[in-house]
Design an enzyme around this catalytic site. Structure first.
Site, PDB file in Angstrom:
ATOM      1  N   GLU A 246       0.886  -1.182   0.000  1.00  0.00           N
ATOM      2  CA  GLU A 246       0.000   0.000   0.000  1.00  0.00           C
ATOM      3  C   GLU A 246       0.911   1.215   0.000  1.00  0.00           C
ATOM      4  O   GLU A 246       1.474   1.577   1.041  1.00  0.00           O
ATOM      5  CB  GLU A 246      -0.881   0.001   1.258  1.00  0.00           C
ATOM      6  CG  GLU A 246      -1.826  -1.178   1.385  1.00  0.00           C
ATOM      7  CD  GLU A 246      -3.034  -1.071   0.465  1.00  0.00           C
ATOM      8  OE1 GLU A 246      -3.156  -0.087  -0.289  1.00  0.00           O
ATOM      9  OE2 GLU A 246      -3.859  -2.002   0.496  1.00  0.00           O
ATOM     10  N   CYS A 280      -2.635   8.634   3.121  1.00  0.00           N
ATOM     11  CA  CYS A 280      -2.335   8.142   1.773  1.00  0.00           C
ATOM     12  C   CYS A 280      -3.423   8.557   0.802  1.00  0.00           C
ATOM     13  O   CYS A 280      -3.158   9.075  -0.269  1.00  0.00           O
ATOM     14  CB  CYS A 280      -2.176   6.636   1.798  1.00  0.00           C
ATOM     15  SG  CYS A 280      -3.548   5.794   2.579  1.00  0.00           S
TER      16      CYS A 280
HETATM   17  P1  NAD Z   1       8.346   5.142   4.592  1.00  0.00           P
HETATM   18  O1  NAD Z   1       8.307   4.311   3.352  1.00  0.00           O
HETATM   19  O2  NAD Z   1       9.452   6.094   4.757  1.00  0.00           O
HETATM   20  O3  NAD Z   1       8.366   4.212   5.892  1.00  0.00           O
HETATM   21  C1  NAD Z   1       7.380   3.231   6.130  1.00  0.00           C
HETATM   22  C2  NAD Z   1       7.975   2.109   6.960  1.00  0.00           C
HETATM   23  O4  NAD Z   1       9.006   1.452   6.207  1.00  0.00           O
HETATM   24  C3  NAD Z   1       8.637   2.550   8.255  1.00  0.00           C
HETATM   25  O5  NAD Z   1       8.358   1.590   9.247  1.00  0.00           O
HETATM   26  C4  NAD Z   1      10.110   2.550   7.908  1.00  0.00           C
HETATM   27  O6  NAD Z   1      10.945   2.363   9.021  1.00  0.00           O
HETATM   28  C5  NAD Z   1      10.198   1.352   6.978  1.00  0.00           C
HETATM   29  N1  NAD Z   1      11.322   1.360   6.037  1.00  0.00           N
HETATM   30  C6  NAD Z   1      12.050   2.406   5.591  1.00  0.00           C
HETATM   31  N2  NAD Z   1      12.957   1.997   4.676  1.00  0.00           N
HETATM   32  C7  NAD Z   1      12.796   0.651   4.543  1.00  0.00           C
HETATM   33  C8  NAD Z   1      13.393  -0.339   3.715  1.00  0.00           C
HETATM   34  N3  NAD Z   1      14.359  -0.043   2.851  1.00  0.00           N
HETATM   35  N4  NAD Z   1      12.948  -1.613   3.803  1.00  0.00           N
HETATM   36  C9  NAD Z   1      11.945  -1.934   4.639  1.00  0.00           C
HETATM   37  N5  NAD Z   1      11.329  -1.036   5.453  1.00  0.00           N
HETATM   38  C10 NAD Z   1      11.747   0.243   5.393  1.00  0.00           C
HETATM   39  O7  NAD Z   1       6.910   5.862   4.641  1.00  0.00           O
HETATM   40  P2  NAD Z   1       6.413   6.953   5.693  1.00  0.00           P
HETATM   41  O8  NAD Z   1       7.177   8.214   5.430  1.00  0.00           O
HETATM   42  O9  NAD Z   1       6.420   6.367   7.050  1.00  0.00           O
HETATM   43  O10 NAD Z   1       4.885   7.140   5.257  1.00  0.00           O
HETATM   44  C11 NAD Z   1       4.485   8.049   4.283  1.00  0.00           C
HETATM   45  C12 NAD Z   1       4.184   7.365   2.960  1.00  0.00           C
HETATM   46  O11 NAD Z   1       3.309   6.253   3.180  1.00  0.00           O
HETATM   47  C13 NAD Z   1       3.432   8.254   1.995  1.00  0.00           C
HETATM   48  O12 NAD Z   1       3.968   8.110   0.691  1.00  0.00           O
HETATM   49  C14 NAD Z   1       2.003   7.727   2.011  1.00  0.00           C
HETATM   50  O13 NAD Z   1       1.259   8.003   0.859  1.00  0.00           O
HETATM   51  C15 NAD Z   1       2.249   6.285   2.231  1.00  0.00           C
HETATM   52  N6  NAD Z   1       1.058   5.644   2.801  1.00  0.00           N
HETATM   53  C16 NAD Z   1       0.326   4.810   2.015  1.00  0.00           C
HETATM   54  C17 NAD Z   1      -0.842   4.229   2.496  1.00  0.00           C
HETATM   55  C18 NAD Z   1      -1.679   3.313   1.648  1.00  0.00           C
HETATM   56  O14 NAD Z   1      -2.560   2.660   2.188  1.00  0.00           O
HETATM   57  N7  NAD Z   1      -1.458   3.226   0.357  1.00  0.00           N
HETATM   58  C19 NAD Z   1      -1.252   4.515   3.808  1.00  0.00           C
HETATM   59  C20 NAD Z   1      -0.465   5.367   4.595  1.00  0.00           C
HETATM   60  C21 NAD Z   1       0.694   5.922   4.073  1.00  0.00           C
END
Ligand code: NAD
Length: 476
Positions: A246, A280
């Site tokens: 997602e 999101c």
């Molecule tokens: P992010 O991708 O920076 O981090 C999300 C999670 O991934 C965190 O727990 C982080 O520690 C982990 N992470 C970071 N790098 C990683 C890697 N290389 N491998 C595995 N895990 C890793 O996202 P964010 O800044 O926390 O959230 C914002 C983003 O999330 C926005 O783009 C938003 O649109 C998206 N989002 C999408 C949905 C959806 O349902 N489609 C819902 C909420 C947020």
């Protein structure tokens, strides 16, 4: 300082290394959480693998009772969880349209109840003289859940509850920016679950990557940015993990000519600024027909001017801070670029408060078009570009000309015509005269670079399983 351990095999675990959790309303650390080592992750995965063996064979009714009990635990600890969310995430306890942390807790509890109503009986694909074919759904094994910082409790519930209900065991890793409500949730859930069914590890940098490539994890459910989703997909390739991704969204809303502006403006504002735009499926690009453009801009600006921004713990705060300093810098940078691109700031554009919190006033920007960064990129913050259009097919093409495809909306007095437009939008969900509402029974997921797979509903539950086809001889 508040400190919460992580949980492995039903036991609290601490480590000698900790990291700080910052309250975005003050910019100051107020809590710590333990840093999991690679060995901690291995132990969490091993505990989940062991628990899976018995958990997956329990009657569905037993697992149903367990998720209902988790929902009750959440409800009984509602104020505690809401307080943790407000302090680590920033959203107000109550907030604009009452969509703050108390809402998040309430929905999390209700989601457990709703999921418990879902059933996945075997499908009978054929039953006749040539035999009978049934399609069964089996749990996958160990599901690794990686969550973002915007709705920490709710998204954890969306990952955990269907996974364990379907018979899997889970290892969750919350965002290091917002680990606390999830640590507490897992502690509460472990009061009702057998040891090892639900484990949590916390830490900064590298832990999520290690989960993506871990040989003992069978599936990753990830919510977060598109960039991280791609990294997870690459990391999961070696072990051929199942994935639900997602990812980011840059949802367009299209206001068709003749819409009732005074009626829809508050809903559009709510759909765009929910959780300070850090959602999101928030409305992130608003296209308004020439004939009503000025009216819509005026209506949105007047709502934005009327709201209060401040510490989410204070009564009467509509919007809290942006969740973290780098997200604030990203939003401020997009705002500066919008200014250079000739954007007209009808409200906001700056921090309304002079302290160390990461505040940014709800900002409405007119006069931009596609090709400008604020329109093309997902801001994930309290800023909304309002874009003018004059031709329906042209606006559809422009709204689709974006790599993301999470949600979209059409606003019109003519529902049948809105449905025709909706069908042409390239996104996983379209709302008509609304934006961003989710329902536990309605599948939700992205297309294009917004990811793949769905959550919610029976379709979402099925993603926590693998199909197994059984061929039986014809009954005589
Ligand atoms: P992010 O991708 O920076 O981090 C999300 C999670 O991934 C965190 O727990 C982080 O520690 C982990 N992470 C970071 N790098 C990683 C890697 N290389 N491998 C595995 N895990 C890793 O996202 P964010 O800044 O926390 O959230 C914002 C983003 O999330 C926005 O783009 C938003 O649109 C998206 N989002 C999408 C949905 C959806 O349902 N489609 C819902 C909420 C947020």
């Amino acid at each position: 300082m508040t400190h919460l351990p992580f949980i492995i095999a039903g036991q609290p675990v601490d480590s000698k290394d900790t990291f700080e959790v910052v309250n975005p309303a003050t910019g100051q650390p107020f809590a710590t959480a333990p840093v999991a080592t690679p060995e901690d992750l291995d132990r969490a995965v091993a505990a989940a693998r062991t628990a899976f063996k018995s958990w997956s064979f329990l009657p569905v009714q037993t697992r149903r009772e367990a998720i209902l009990a988790i929902g009750n635990k959440i409800a009984a600890n509602g104020e505690l969880l809401a307080n943790l969310i407000t302090r680590e995430q920033g959203k107000p306890l109550g907030g604009f349209a009452r969509l703050g942390s108390r809402f998040e807790v309430d929905v999390a509890a209700k989601w457990c109840e709703a999921t418990a109503q879902m059933e996945m009986p075997p499908d009978v694909l054929m039953d006749g003289e040539q035999g009978r074919i049934e399609l069964h759904r089996k749990p996958i094994g160990v599901v690794g859940s990686i969550t973002p910082w915007n709705w920490p409790l709710m998204i954890a519930i969306w990952h955990i509850i269907p996974a364990i209900y379907a018979g899997n065991a889970v290892v969750i890793k919350p965002s290091s920016l917002t680990p606390l409500a999830t640590l507490k949730l897992v502690e509460l859930a472990n009061e009702v679950l057998p040891a090892g069914v639900l484990n949590i590890v916390s830490g900064e940098g590298g832990l999520g990557r290690a989960m993506a490539s871990h040989a003992g994890i069978d599936k990753i459910v990830f919510t977060g940015s598109t960039q991280t989703g791609k990294s997870i997909m690459a990391g999961a390739a070696e072990t051929l993990k199942r994935l639900t991704l997602e990812l980011g969204g840059n949802d367009a809303g299209i206001v068709l000519p003749g819409a009732n502006i005074s009626e829809i403006a508050p809903q559009i504002f709510g759909g765009a600024f929910i959780n300070n735009g850090q959602t999101c499926a928030a409305l992130k690009r608003l296209y308004v027909h020439d004939s009503q453009y000025d009216d819509m801009c005026g209506a949105l600006a007047s709502i934005a001017k009327s709201v209060t921004v401040g510490d989410g713990l204070d009564d009467g705060t509509d919007f809290g801070p942006v969740q973290n300093a780098s997200q604030l810098a990203f939003v401020a940078n997009l705002a500066q670029q919008a200014q250079r691109d000739g954007g007209q700031f009808l409200t906001g554009g700056t921090s309304p408060l002079q302290d160390n919190g990461y505040f940014f006033a709800p900002t409405i920007v007119a006069g931009l078009c596609d090709g400008h960064a604020l329109v093309d990129e997902e801001p994930f913050g309290p800023i909304l570009p309002v874009i003018r259009y004059s031709d329906e097919q042209d606006v559809l093409a422009r709204s689709n000309e974006n790599p993301n495809g999470l949600g979209g909306s059409v606003w019109s007095a003519d529902i049948e015509h809105a449905k025709v437009i909706a069908a042409q939008m390239e996104c996983g969900t379209v709302w008509i005269n609304g934006h961003g509402g989710l329902n536990p029974f309605a599948p939700f997921g992205g297309v294009k670079q917004s990811g793949f797979g769905v959550e919610f509903g029976v379709e979402g539950l099925k993603e926590c399983t693998l199909p197994q086809t059984i061929h039986l001889p014809a009954s005589t």
